[in-house]
Structures are given as C-alpha cells and as structure tokens.
Design a protein around this motif. Structure first.
Motif, mmCIF file in Angstrom:
data_model
loop_
_atom_site.group_PDB
_atom_site.id
_atom_site.type_symbol
_atom_site.label_atom_id
_atom_site.label_comp_id
_atom_site.label_asym_id
_atom_site.label_seq_id
_atom_site.Cartn_x
_atom_site.Cartn_y
_atom_site.Cartn_z
ATOM 1 N N THR A 149 0.828 -1.209 0.000
ATOM 2 C CA THR A 149 0.000 0.000 0.000
ATOM 3 C C THR A 149 0.859 1.254 0.000
ATOM 4 N N GLN A 150 2.174 1.064 0.135
ATOM 5 C CA GLN A 150 3.097 2.197 0.148
ATOM 6 C C GLN A 150 4.445 1.764 -0.412
ATOM 7 N N SER A 151 5.266 2.713 -0.736
ATOM 8 C CA SER A 151 6.622 2.426 -1.180
ATOM 9 C C SER A 151 7.545 2.424 0.029
ATOM 10 N N GLY A 152 8.600 1.632 -0.025
ATOM 11 C CA GLY A 152 9.547 1.589 1.072
ATOM 12 C C GLY A 152 10.518 0.434 0.924
ATOM 13 N N VAL A 153 11.322 0.249 1.957
ATOM 14 C CA VAL A 153 12.316 -0.826 1.992
ATOM 15 C C VAL A 153 11.862 -1.842 3.041
ATOM 16 N N ILE A 154 11.877 -3.118 2.682
ATOM 17 C CA ILE A 154 11.444 -4.186 3.583
ATOM 18 C C ILE A 154 12.467 -4.336 4.706
ATOM 19 N N ASP A 155 12.017 -4.173 5.945
ATOM 20 C CA ASP A 155 12.875 -4.314 7.117
ATOM 21 C C ASP A 155 12.769 -5.718 7.697
ATOM 22 N N GLU A 156 11.553 -6.281 7.670
ATOM 23 C CA GLU A 156 11.336 -7.583 8.279
ATOM 24 C C GLU A 156 10.100 -8.235 7.672
ATOM 25 N N ILE A 157 10.197 -9.535 7.413
ATOM 26 C CA ILE A 157 9.043 -10.322 6.973
ATOM 27 C C ILE A 157 8.578 -11.090 8.202
ATOM 28 N N LEU A 158 7.358 -10.814 8.653
ATOM 29 C CA LEU A 158 6.884 -11.281 9.956
ATOM 30 C C LEU A 158 6.190 -12.634 9.934
ATOM 31 N N VAL A 159 5.984 -13.209 8.751
ATOM 32 C CA VAL A 159 5.335 -14.520 8.640
ATOM 33 C C VAL A 159 6.176 -15.416 7.751
ATOM 34 N N THR A 160 5.945 -16.710 7.851
ATOM 35 C CA THR A 160 6.679 -17.659 7.023
ATOM 36 C C THR A 160 5.762 -18.214 5.934
ATOM 37 N N ASN A 161 6.366 -18.806 4.942
ATOM 38 C CA ASN A 161 5.616 -19.406 3.846
ATOM 39 C C ASN A 161 4.681 -20.486 4.385
ATOM 40 N N SER A 162 3.468 -20.521 3.883
ATOM 41 C CA SER A 162 2.426 -21.497 4.240
ATOM 42 C C SER A 162 1.868 -21.297 5.643
ATOM 43 N N GLU A 163 2.109 -20.150 6.252
ATOM 44 C CA GLU A 163 1.582 -19.861 7.588
ATOM 45 C C GLU A 163 0.160 -19.327 7.477
ATOM 46 N N VAL A 164 -0.714 -19.768 8.369
ATOM 47 C CA VAL A 164 -2.077 -19.250 8.424
ATOM 48 C C VAL A 164 -2.022 -17.866 9.066
ATOM 49 N N VAL A 165 -2.624 -16.887 8.389
ATOM 50 C CA VAL A 165 -2.639 -15.512 8.900
ATOM 51 C C VAL A 165 -4.070 -15.098 9.201
ATOM 52 N N GLN A 166 -4.214 -14.186 10.137
ATOM 53 C CA GLN A 166 -5.521 -13.678 10.550
ATOM 54 C C GLN A 166 -5.734 -12.287 9.961
ATOM 55 N N PHE A 167 -6.970 -11.852 9.934
ATOM 56 C CA PHE A 167 -7.308 -10.513 9.474
ATOM 57 C C PHE A 167 -6.579 -9.495 10.349
ATOM 58 N N GLY A 168 -5.875 -8.558 9.726
ATOM 59 C CA GLY A 168 -5.184 -7.504 10.453
ATOM 60 C C GLY A 168 -3.825 -7.901 11.008
ATOM 61 N N GLN A 169 -3.406 -9.145 10.800
ATOM 62 C CA GLN A 169 -2.104 -9.590 11.310
ATOM 63 C C GLN A 169 -0.981 -8.922 10.512
ATOM 64 N N PRO A 170 0.032 -8.367 11.183
ATOM 65 C CA PRO A 170 1.163 -7.772 10.454
ATOM 66 C C PRO A 170 1.890 -8.828 9.629
ATOM 67 N N ILE A 171 2.191 -8.480 8.377
ATOM 68 C CA ILE A 171 2.867 -9.402 7.466
ATOM 69 C C ILE A 171 4.297 -8.933 7.194
ATOM 70 N N VAL A 172 4.449 -7.632 6.895
ATOM 71 C CA VAL A 172 5.736 -7.060 6.510
ATOM 72 C C VAL A 172 5.931 -5.750 7.249
ATOM 73 N N ARG A 173 7.153 -5.501 7.716
ATOM 74 C CA ARG A 173 7.477 -4.217 8.340
ATOM 75 C C ARG A 173 8.452 -3.481 7.429
ATOM 76 N N TYR A 174 8.187 -2.192 7.216
ATOM 77 C CA TYR A 174 9.069 -1.336 6.428
ATOM 78 C C TYR A 174 10.084 -0.663 7.346
ATOM 79 N N LYS A 175 11.222 -0.282 6.793
ATOM 80 C CA LYS A 175 12.199 0.482 7.574
ATOM 81 C C LYS A 175 11.620 1.834 7.892
ATOM 82 N N ALA A 176 11.899 2.307 9.096
ATOM 83 C CA ALA A 176 11.384 3.602 9.553
ATOM 84 C C ALA A 176 12.110 4.744 8.889
#
Length: 142
Positions: free
Chosen positions: A115-142
C-alpha cells in the motif's frame, strides 16, 4: 435459509475464534463477520500487605516502522509456486502496488499488494503460515 445452520456456523466461529466466515453454494451465500467491542475497564483491589505480587506477561515491543497487514484470513505464500523465488526479501525496495505475497482464502489466490513504497525491514510470517485478518505481514524500515 436454515436458521439452525446459521447458529451452527456462529458456534463454529466462536469456537475457532474466527473473525470472518463466508460460505457459498449453488443456491445460497452466507457471510458472517464478528465485531469485537473493547473490554470494559475493570477495577482492581489494592494489594494487601504481605500479598505476593502477580507477574504479568509483557507483550514484545513492536519495532518502529509501518507495517502491511493481512486483509483477510487465509494461508500466506511468499512465492507464486514452490519452485519460484519469493516475491520479496529483507532489504528490497518495493513500490506501492508491488506484490508482497499471496493469501489463499477458500481456494482463491489473492495477491497481497504493497500500500506504500519503502524498503522491507522484516518479513513477519513464514511461507504457508495461516494468517488472521489484520495480522502484520511485513514491516518497512522507519
């Protein structure tokens, strides 16, 4: 529409702590969404002398920087197929609209777009992981 069927689905949602549930068949479509109210504040009695202190579990502090969250409940996939490279990696610059992954919900593959441009700081989930509505997936660098 069978009211007992709906009651059963509501009970299933409560049991599984689901937020959204959608079921479609040839002749009917049912969509249920749970809304949570903020819990009412509770009054706590002051501890009496000699009472043992109660340990509380602290939640880990979130790092600064904005995050992309899951728009739905489903399974997160980091690549288009098992043999392909992942859509993103830490340190990668992304533009708004770039695909960050895929969320499979009810056998439908839904692209998760930035939804925005930026640099990926951290990927908070792993491949094939069940995610919930509103769960953080990716964090951008501040």
């Amino acid at each position: 529409m069978d009211i007992e069927k709906i009651r059963t689905l509501i009970a299933l949602m409560e049991e599984s702590e689901l937020v959204n549930l959608e079921i479609s068949s040839d002749d009917e479509h049912i969509s249920l969404t749970r809304h949570y109210d903020a819990p009412a504040p509770t009054m706590m009695a002051a501890p009496t002398a000699g009472a043992a202190p109660i340990a509380t579990e602290a939640k880990p502090a979130m790092k600064p920087g904005s995050v992309e969250t899951s728009p739905m409940v489903g399974v997160y996939y980091s690549a288009p197929s098992p043999n392909d490279p992942p859509f993103i990696k830490v340190g990668q610059k992304v533009q708004a609209g770039d695909t960050l992954g895929i969320i499979e919900a009810m056998k439908i593959m839904n692209p998760l777009e930035a939804t925005q441009s930026g640099v990926i700081d951290e990927i908070l989930v792993t491949n094939s992981e069940v995610v919930q509505f509103g769960q953080p997936i990716v964090r951008y660098k501040a």
